[in-house]
Design an enzyme around this catalytic site. Structure first.
Site, PDB file in Angstrom:
ATOM      1  N   ASP A 476       1.011  -1.284   0.060  1.00 42.29           N
ATOM      2  CA  ASP A 476       0.039   0.209  -0.092  1.00 42.29           C
ATOM      3  C   ASP A 476       0.919   1.138  -0.063  1.00 42.29           C
ATOM      4  O   ASP A 476       1.908   1.135   0.203  1.00 42.29           O
ATOM      5  CB  ASP A 476      -0.944  -0.143   1.313  1.00 42.29           C
ATOM      6  CG  ASP A 476      -2.095   0.678   1.257  1.00 42.29           C
ATOM      7  OD1 ASP A 476      -2.196   1.360   0.266  1.00 42.29           O
ATOM      8  OD2 ASP A 476      -3.072   0.617   1.758  1.00 42.29           O
ATOM      9  N   ASP A 546     -10.932   1.800  -3.246  1.00 43.98           N
ATOM     10  CA  ASP A 546     -11.533   1.895  -2.043  1.00 43.98           C
ATOM     11  C   ASP A 546     -12.977   1.642  -2.091  1.00 43.98           C
ATOM     12  O   ASP A 546     -13.518   1.603  -0.889  1.00 43.98           O
ATOM     13  CB  ASP A 546     -10.745   2.542  -0.913  1.00 43.98           C
ATOM     14  CG  ASP A 546      -9.811   2.272  -0.585  1.00 43.98           C
ATOM     15  OD1 ASP A 546      -9.119   1.137  -0.628  1.00 43.98           O
ATOM     16  OD2 ASP A 546      -9.044   3.140   0.350  1.00 43.98           O
TER      17      ASP A 546
HETATM   18  C1  DGJ Z   1      -5.846   2.063   1.952  1.00 39.97           C
HETATM   19  C2  DGJ Z   1      -6.158   0.565   0.943  1.00 39.97           C
HETATM   20  O1  DGJ Z   1      -6.802   1.301  -0.114  1.00 39.97           O
HETATM   21  C3  DGJ Z   1      -7.144  -0.066   1.931  1.00 39.97           C
HETATM   22  O2  DGJ Z   1      -7.520  -0.938   1.335  1.00 39.97           O
HETATM   23  C4  DGJ Z   1      -6.505  -0.518   3.274  1.00 39.97           C
HETATM   24  O3  DGJ Z   1      -5.648  -1.134   2.910  1.00 39.97           O
HETATM   25  C5  DGJ Z   1      -6.276   0.899   4.062  1.00 39.97           C
HETATM   26  N1  DGJ Z   1      -5.358   1.583   3.407  1.00 39.97           N
HETATM   27  C6  DGJ Z   1      -5.382   0.454   5.464  1.00 39.97           C
HETATM   28  O4  DGJ Z   1      -4.860   1.663   5.960  1.00 39.97           O
END
Ligand code: DGJ
Length: 725
Positions: A476, A546
């Site tokens: 991430d 997301d």
């Molecule tokens: C951002 C990501 O897009 C989410 O899926 C998740 O992993 C969060 N970060 C966790 O902090």
């Protein structure tokens, strides 16, 4: 042979499977002659001669016909009479920036060289060819090598540029684009993908106008807002017809792409590193290589353009051994528990998931340091034994015992000010001394322009990956780069920080993905903020957004498919009301939409109804039967959610035996009319049968009459799976 030099007419022919690109000379200057459908011979090169009436333009007194300002230049540089946007601009030791790059030599070689330190399209020695044209500025000893590669079985051309300082003084490069093409005409739309977090990659089409139209990123990464993809499409282009010239950048940092139209209706189409706040000091004997641009020409509209990118990316870009393999159905705990979990909760989620056929359990953010909220611990990569008393290895064993693989989340490029790492190395983040260190999500970015930082992080991640049986990593990255500067670089190199950061990141990824070839890596940046071909090289799938709301996802995945294949899109079923848009959509629709990508779940299976659990189980079974076709077949977009309420996408397996059609709608149409989704690329006389729905139709009927449907209810969907009889 794919690349030919026509000695007599002094023309380079670059042939792909069905396209040709031609460049030639105006004296010592390289001019662009043609890019389009395959041709064996150019009828004439007169169109590369400037119109006499444009006499105000400067020219070389020795060769008055070298009115470069009016010519279609192959790689425009500043200083040889072309006053439009240059692809290359450099400042010499004496402070001047006038160059004159003329042809010196060329070579055509088998295969395709790897670009040092950068992700790029790969080809075997007998799988492609490369043309390298060397230009030099004889006064300063600076050389530019233009690289063009083609692959035998693909319709792409890759371009990049290598600069070498063969002079005796340092120079400063402040603009180096990787590709620039001058095309006659301006009757095109400039088509790009724009968006933001939770609304990534919407398709926008804007007519060209006299002047410049550009997209870019100055955020230190490719970003949610504009994707490093652009195409020029003829005004009448559709999914199946019209001309499309496309460029996509194999790079994850700041980029620029644009289309400038001059008064004579010549369009300069270009892409490269964003010159904004970029500079590179090149000392004598040093080389700089620009990232690669993948160029695609399609005479059959956007559809063929996308299929060409998809084939090349799956087979020649993604270097992971998983690139062409079915990937596991996963469940991720993030939207169920966030950071509030312990071993028991995670094992419970995995147990429930195992019962319905899920293959991989992913533990997201919150397993390390003292991470109970997003204000600490990034950089402290050791398991929190309060949450995980038997450590990661103990948890992995329990998950494995349930028949599931175990995956783990990291955000290795970041550091929390409240972390042991930051307390130990406060200068290891991107910053400018004496200036504010602005935080995004309470975090700073580690300085990957600093080799020491890269080595430390590689080591820290590697230790964890060795510690437990980990089969998958979610990588991430959750903030924009600001106050860009590196304490590892001198004052003369501060503007190299953003690009050096990318080179550092690529080195870390190269090392880790090589050391752990059996781990499936998925990239993520607050959802789909770094969905680009650079990341795809290392990680064959990306968390697309997301936002898993079925309605919004139809658009996000549709837009993403312009350049990137379904196999690269992480797509999960999440809870309702959706936590991003607060919308409630049927469980089946959420499943169907997620089946257009790498299928998974991001919800609490213990909280859904028995009926929904049954649908989830059936969904997984169905998905396993069609995932090869969706991920590795040919995709045809039949109806666009950007044009109305419906989204229809067809996937046909390469052997043409299975056809999967996804259809979904947003708002219902009261008393709406029948609509017909006409399929593509079937065998007219063959019979196609969807046993589940009891439909049996000939290819001819499916292509000419189509599948009839209505959308009487909000957010409904259907998946048809036809087998050829
Ligand atoms: C951002 C990501 O897009 C989410 O899926 C998740 O992993 C969060 N970060 C966790 O902090």
């Amino acid at each position: 042979m794919s690349i030919i030099f026509d000695e007599e007419n002094k023309l380079f022919y670059i042939h792909t499977k069905s396209t040709t690109y031609v460049l030639g000379f105006m004296h010592e200057y390289l001019v662009h002659c043609y890019w389009g459908k395959s041709i064996k011979k150019l009828p004439c090169t007169d169109f590369a001669v400037p119109h006499k009436s444009r006499s105000q333009s400067p020219y070389n007194p020795e060769h008055p016909e070298c009115q470069n300002d009016n010519l279609p230049m192959e790689y425009p540089t500043f200083g040889s009479s072309d006053l439009r946007s240059p692809a290359f601009h450099v400042i010499y030791a004496d402070g001047t920036s006038v160059s004159d790059f003329c042809y010196v030599s060329h070579e055509i070689t088998a295969g395709k060289p790897k670009l040092e330190g950068l992700p790029c399209i790969r080809a075997s020695e007998d799988g492609g060819e490369t043309l390298k044209i060397c230009l030099a500025d004889e006064k300063t000893g600076l050389t530019l090598s233009l690289l063009y590669s083609v692959l035998n079985d693909k319709d792409i051309i890759t371009r990049s540029v290598e600069v070498e300082n063969r002079g005796t003084n340092d120079v400063r490069i402040d603009r180096i684009l990787s590709a620039s093409v001058d095309i006659y005409g301006m009757d095109f739309d400039f088509v790009t993908l724009h968006g933001t977090s939770i609304r990534e990659r919407s398709v926008q089409k804007n007519p060209l106008f006299f002047g410049s139209q550009t997209i870019d990123s100055k955020r230190g990464y490719s970003g949610h807002r504009l994707n490093p993809f652009a195409c020029l499409a003829s005004k009448n282009a559709t999914e199946t017809s019209g001309e499309v010239y496309a460029m996509n950048f194999v790079y994850s940092g700041n980029f620029l792409a644009g289309a400038d139209v001059d008064p004579f209706k010549m369009t300069r189409f270009y892409m490269g590193i964003n010159p904004f706040d970029f500079e590179w000091k090149l000392c004598p004997g040093e080389k700089f290589v620009s990232p690669e641009v993948v160029m695609v020409y399609s005479d059959e509209g956007y559809g063929k353009m996308s299929r060409t990118f998809h084939d090349a990316y799956r087979e020649n870009l993604c270097r992971s051994k998983f690139a062409l393999k079915p990937r596991p159905v996963l469940i991720n705990n993030w939207e169920t528990t966030a950071m509030d979990f312990d071993e028991e909760k995670i094992v419970d989620i995995a147990k429930k998931a195992a019962e319905i056929g899920v293959e991989l359990m992913v533990l997201d953010d919150g397993w390390f340091g003292n991470r109970n909220s997003d204000n600490c611990s990034l950089g402290d990569w050791y398991a929190d034994t309060n949450k995980l008393p038997s450590g990661l290895s103990g948890l992995a064993k329990k998950i494995n015992a349930l028949g599931l693989e175990f995956g783990l989340w990291f955000e290795p490029e970041m550091v929390s000010p409240d972390s042991d790492l930051y307390r130990m190395h406060p200068d290891w983040c991107i910053h400018v001394p004496g200036r504010i260190r602005s935080e995004g999500r309470n975090q700073l970015i580690l300085d990957f322009a600093n080799e020491e930082v890269c080595d430390y992080i590689t080591d820290a991640v590697s230790k964890i990956l060795c510690e437990a049986n980990i089969s998958y990593v979610k990588w991430d990255m959750n903030r924009n780069m600001s106050e860009t500067g590196s304490s590892a670089l001198g004052s003369d190199r501060q503007r190299e920080t953003a690009h050096r950061y990318m080179l550092g990141l690529y080195r870390v990824l190269e090392t880790l993905t090589t050391q752990f070839p059996d781990i499936l890596f998925e990239s993520c940046a607050s959802g789909g903020g770094r969905f680009d071909a650079g990341m795809l090289y290392y990680m064959p799938q990306v968390w697309t957004s997301d936002n898993s709301d079925a309605g919004q996802r139809m658009k996000i995945q549709y837009g993403t498919s312009f350049a990137y294949p379904a196999s690269s899109m992480g797509a999960h079923v999440s809870a309702v009301p959706n936590h991003q848009v607060f919308r409630t959509t049927p469980f089946k629709t959420r499943c169907d939409v997620a089946m257009n990508g790498q299928f998974g779940f991001e919800l609490d299976l213990a909280k859904i109804s028995d009926e929904e659990l049954k649908l989830a189980k059936e969904g997984i079974e169905k998905y396993k039967s069609l995932r090869d076709t969706v991920h590795f077949g040919d995709m045809y977009r039949l109806m666009s959610p950007f044009d109305g309420n419906d989204s229809v996408i067809e996937y046909i397996s390469k052997d043409k035996k299975q056809v999967v059609v996804f259809r979904g709608n947003t708002l219902a149409e009261p008393y709406g009319a029948y609509k017909f989704a006409k399929l593509c690329a079937l065998e007219p006389d063959a019979v196609y049968e969807d046993c589940e729905k009891g439909i049996s139709m000939t290819g001819e009927a499916l292509m000419n009459v189509g599948i009839a449907f209505m959308s009487p209810k909000d957010f409904e969907s259907e998946i048809y799976v036809f087998e050829k009889k």
